[in-house]
Design an enzyme around this catalytic site. Structure first.
Site, PDB file in Angstrom:
ATOM      1  N   GLY A  23       0.836  -1.204   0.000  1.00  0.00           N
ATOM      2  CA  GLY A  23       0.000   0.000   0.000  1.00  0.00           C
ATOM      3  C   GLY A  23       0.872   1.256   0.000  1.00  0.00           C
ATOM      4  O   GLY A  23       2.102   1.176   0.078  1.00  0.00           O
ATOM      5  N   LEU A  25       1.268   3.646   2.278  1.00  0.00           N
ATOM      6  CA  LEU A  25       2.027   3.847   3.503  1.00  0.00           C
ATOM      7  C   LEU A  25       3.010   2.696   3.736  1.00  0.00           C
ATOM      8  O   LEU A  25       4.136   2.920   4.190  1.00  0.00           O
ATOM      9  CB  LEU A  25       1.064   3.979   4.697  1.00  0.00           C
ATOM     10  CG  LEU A  25       1.712   4.199   6.048  1.00  0.00           C
ATOM     11  CD1 LEU A  25       2.562   5.471   6.066  1.00  0.00           C
ATOM     12  CD2 LEU A  25       0.662   4.272   7.156  1.00  0.00           C
ATOM     13  N   THR A 109      -7.300   7.239  11.376  1.00  0.00           N
ATOM     14  CA  THR A 109      -7.743   8.235  10.405  1.00  0.00           C
ATOM     15  C   THR A 109      -8.489   9.416  11.032  1.00  0.00           C
ATOM     16  O   THR A 109      -9.102   9.280  12.104  1.00  0.00           O
ATOM     17  CB  THR A 109      -8.691   7.540   9.385  1.00  0.00           C
ATOM     18  OG1 THR A 109      -9.316   8.516   8.569  1.00  0.00           O
ATOM     19  CG2 THR A 109      -9.794   6.752  10.085  1.00  0.00           C
ATOM     20  N   TYR A 133     -16.562   2.984   7.454  1.00  0.00           N
ATOM     21  CA  TYR A 133     -15.085   2.950   7.484  1.00  0.00           C
ATOM     22  C   TYR A 133     -14.574   3.566   8.794  1.00  0.00           C
ATOM     23  O   TYR A 133     -13.753   2.964   9.496  1.00  0.00           O
ATOM     24  CB  TYR A 133     -14.537   3.706   6.271  1.00  0.00           C
ATOM     25  CG  TYR A 133     -13.056   4.018   6.338  1.00  0.00           C
ATOM     26  CD1 TYR A 133     -12.100   3.027   6.115  1.00  0.00           C
ATOM     27  CD2 TYR A 133     -12.603   5.309   6.621  1.00  0.00           C
ATOM     28  CE1 TYR A 133     -10.737   3.317   6.180  1.00  0.00           C
ATOM     29  CE2 TYR A 133     -11.253   5.603   6.678  1.00  0.00           C
ATOM     30  CZ  TYR A 133     -10.320   4.606   6.462  1.00  0.00           C
ATOM     31  OH  TYR A 133      -8.980   4.907   6.524  1.00  0.00           O
TER      32      TYR A 133
HETATM   33  N1  LIG Z   1      -5.515   6.773   2.380  1.00  0.00           N
HETATM   34  C1  LIG Z   1      -5.849   7.754   3.211  1.00  0.00           C
HETATM   35  O1  LIG Z   1      -6.228   8.860   2.790  1.00  0.00           O
HETATM   36  C2  LIG Z   1      -5.762   7.552   4.688  1.00  0.00           C
HETATM   37  C3  LIG Z   1      -6.075   8.632   5.533  1.00  0.00           C
HETATM   38  C4  LIG Z   1      -5.951   8.448   6.911  1.00  0.00           C
HETATM   39  C5  LIG Z   1      -5.528   7.232   7.424  1.00  0.00           C
HETATM   40  N2  LIG Z   1      -5.272   6.208   6.573  1.00  0.00           N
HETATM   41  C6  LIG Z   1      -4.847   4.931   7.153  1.00  0.00           C
HETATM   42  O2  LIG Z   1      -3.482   4.738   6.845  1.00  0.00           O
HETATM   43  C7  LIG Z   1      -3.212   3.353   6.677  1.00  0.00           C
HETATM   44  C8  LIG Z   1      -2.541   3.102   5.335  1.00  0.00           C
HETATM   45  O3  LIG Z   1      -3.404   3.518   4.286  1.00  0.00           O
HETATM   46  P1  LIG Z   1      -2.920   3.596   2.778  1.00  0.00           P
HETATM   47  O4  LIG Z   1      -3.332   4.911   2.259  1.00  0.00           O
HETATM   48  O5  LIG Z   1      -1.511   3.157   2.662  1.00  0.00           O
HETATM   49  O6  LIG Z   1      -3.881   2.501   2.148  1.00  0.00           O
HETATM   50  P2  LIG Z   1      -3.708   1.605   0.845  1.00  0.00           P
HETATM   51  O7  LIG Z   1      -2.773   2.255  -0.106  1.00  0.00           O
HETATM   52  O8  LIG Z   1      -5.069   1.246   0.418  1.00  0.00           O
HETATM   53  O9  LIG Z   1      -2.961   0.338   1.427  1.00  0.00           O
HETATM   54  C9  LIG Z   1      -3.601  -0.596   2.240  1.00  0.00           C
HETATM   55  C10 LIG Z   1      -2.966  -1.933   1.971  1.00  0.00           C
HETATM   56  O10 LIG Z   1      -3.616  -2.896   2.781  1.00  0.00           O
HETATM   57  C11 LIG Z   1      -3.790  -4.047   1.999  1.00  0.00           C
HETATM   58  N3  LIG Z   1      -4.872  -4.898   2.449  1.00  0.00           N
HETATM   59  C12 LIG Z   1      -6.217  -4.752   2.284  1.00  0.00           C
HETATM   60  N4  LIG Z   1      -6.859  -5.794   2.822  1.00  0.00           N
HETATM   61  C13 LIG Z   1      -5.916  -6.608   3.332  1.00  0.00           C
HETATM   62  C14 LIG Z   1      -5.947  -7.849   3.995  1.00  0.00           C
HETATM   63  N5  LIG Z   1      -7.100  -8.486   4.258  1.00  0.00           N
HETATM   64  N6  LIG Z   1      -4.769  -8.425   4.378  1.00  0.00           N
HETATM   65  C15 LIG Z   1      -3.591  -7.814   4.120  1.00  0.00           C
HETATM   66  N7  LIG Z   1      -3.496  -6.651   3.477  1.00  0.00           N
HETATM   67  C16 LIG Z   1      -4.644  -6.048   3.092  1.00  0.00           C
HETATM   68  C17 LIG Z   1      -4.082  -3.537   0.608  1.00  0.00           C
HETATM   69  O11 LIG Z   1      -3.819  -4.564  -0.304  1.00  0.00           O
HETATM   70  P3  LIG Z   1      -4.553  -4.621  -1.727  1.00  0.00           P
HETATM   71  O12 LIG Z   1      -3.848  -3.560  -2.530  1.00  0.00           O
HETATM   72  O13 LIG Z   1      -4.312  -6.005  -2.175  1.00  0.00           O
HETATM   73  O14 LIG Z   1      -5.990  -4.285  -1.468  1.00  0.00           O
HETATM   74  C18 LIG Z   1      -3.117  -2.362   0.496  1.00  0.00           C
HETATM   75  O15 LIG Z   1      -1.863  -2.783  -0.008  1.00  0.00           O
HETATM   76  C19 LIG Z   1      -4.550   2.655   6.884  1.00  0.00           C
HETATM   77  O16 LIG Z   1      -4.662   2.266   8.221  1.00  0.00           O
HETATM   78  C20 LIG Z   1      -5.574   3.739   6.591  1.00  0.00           C
HETATM   79  O17 LIG Z   1      -6.785   3.486   7.242  1.00  0.00           O
HETATM   80  C21 LIG Z   1      -5.358   6.346   5.219  1.00  0.00           C
END
Ligand SMILES: NC(=O)c1ccc[n+]([C@@H]2O[C@H](COP(=O)([O-])OP(=O)(O)OC[C@H]3O[C@@H](n4cnc5c(N)ncnc54)[C@H](OP(=O)(O)O)[C@@H]3O)[C@@H](O)[C@H]2O)c1
Length: 284
Positions: A23, A25, A109, A133
């Site tokens: 992902g 992060l 988040t 979410y």
């Molecule tokens: N994105 C935002 O704007 C945002 C804002 C605030 C906080 N956050 C938090 O920051 C953290 C990182 O977010 P991010 O933006 O890096 O998200 P991301 O790019 O969507 O990455 C999340 C990763 O988790 C993987 N994943 C999903 N389901 C899974 C499972 N069952 N087992 C193992 N891996 C799994 C996904 O794999 P796949 O690619 O295969 O689905 C993806 O690689 C999360 O906790 C999110 O809630 C995000």
């Protein structure tokens, strides 16, 4: 080739386990901890809805839990699916950390807040998520346990993955105008800055619990889109619209600027600096 048992540096390196390693992060965390012994597990290596797999030794001393269900609208249609990943996955990460005697960082988040305020949310402010979410992420904070660092951040963007910077670069190349919401205000945060701040938190051994780590400054999505076009040199107009015009399944907070009230909190650069760094590294 040097072997771990003869390399004095290897002995001092921590085994750092990263979940959700592919992902946005997850990748940035791998970079920020690249001098450590990083074990990066994507969904294929560990689907976090399942108990942890057998891991190669040594056991981790730090678990960075970046795997999550991040499809905010999709969670409205499948809240159980989102909970299995966000709550169940965090329980499993906490179990693994406990069994290994490791420290845990879980990421959360700004969407745990309802956005009714008009001044920054600090750690002691009460959450009240508006979406499925947000509810799963709030429950996940509890599942991480009191010994974890729970890092709340917001509006993440990176050079890869699904995020507003990449979407705007694509749309800006195809259209003369894009409609972007102007009634949600937050802190667009570059993942590399968040990963570096996370490292500061861990290496400084700051007290456990919830920390707000988000970029300096704030803006609306429309203001962010304008900055993306301006910095990228794209001649695309932004038409400012209200969230109501998009009618998306999940409600988002109108205001979710995060600041830390905790002494010694790592400070992130301004979102405009994050955007500049991200654009410099992005494939276009
Ligand atoms: N994105 C935002 O704007 C945002 C804002 C605030 C906080 N956050 C938090 O920051 C953290 C990182 O977010 P991010 O933006 O890096 O998200 P991301 O790019 O969507 O990455 C999340 C990763 O988790 C993987 N994943 C999903 N389901 C899974 C499972 N069952 N087992 C193992 N891996 C799994 C996904 O794999 P796949 O690619 O295969 O689905 C993806 O690689 C999360 O906790 C999110 O809630 C995000």
């Amino acid at each position: 080739m040097e072997h771990a048992d003869t390399d004095p540096l290897a002995a001092r390196r921590r085994r750092v386990l990263v979940t959700g390693a592919h992902g946005q992060l997850g990748r940035a965390l791998q970079e920020a901890f690249a001098d450590e012994d990083v074990l990066a597990l994507g969904r294929g290596a560990w689907d976090v809805t399942l108990p942890p797999p057998e891991l190669p030794p040594p056991p981790p001393s730090l678990v960075l839990h970046a795997a999550a269900w991040t499809d905010v609208d999709g969670a409205e249609a499948d809240p159980q699916g989102a909970a299995a990943v966000n709550v169940g996955g965090t329980m499993h990460a906490a179990e693994l950390a406990r069994a290994a005697g490791a420290s845990l960082v879980a990421f959360s988040t700004d969407y745990v807040f309802d956005g009714e305020r008009r001044e920054p949310y600090v750690e002691s402010d009460g959450p009240n998520p508006l979406s499925a979410y947000g509810r799963t992420k709030l429950q996940a904070e509890g599942a991480a346990g009191e010994d974890a660092w729970v890092v709340r951040s917001s509006w993440l963007f990176a050079e890869q993955g699904t995020n507003v910077v990449r979407t705007m670069l694509r749309l800006g190349a195809e259209r003369e105008e894009v409609a972007v919401v102007d009634d949600q205000r937050g802190c667009p945060t570059y993942v590399s800055h968040l990963a570096a701040a996370t490292r500061e938190l861990v290496d400084g051994d700051l007290p456990r619990g919830v920390w707000h780590l988000a970029a300096k400054g704030d803006c609306t999505w429309a203001e962010f889109a304008e900055a993306i076009f301006e910095q990228a040199g794209i001649a695309c107009r932004v038409r400012r619209i209200g969230s109501g015009e998009l009618a998306r399944p999940a409600a988002r907070p109108a205001y979710s600027v995060l600041r830390s009230e905790r002494p010694g909190a790592p400070q992130l650069p301004h979102w405009r600096d994050g955007l500049r760094e991200c654009l410099a590294r992005i494939d276009r």
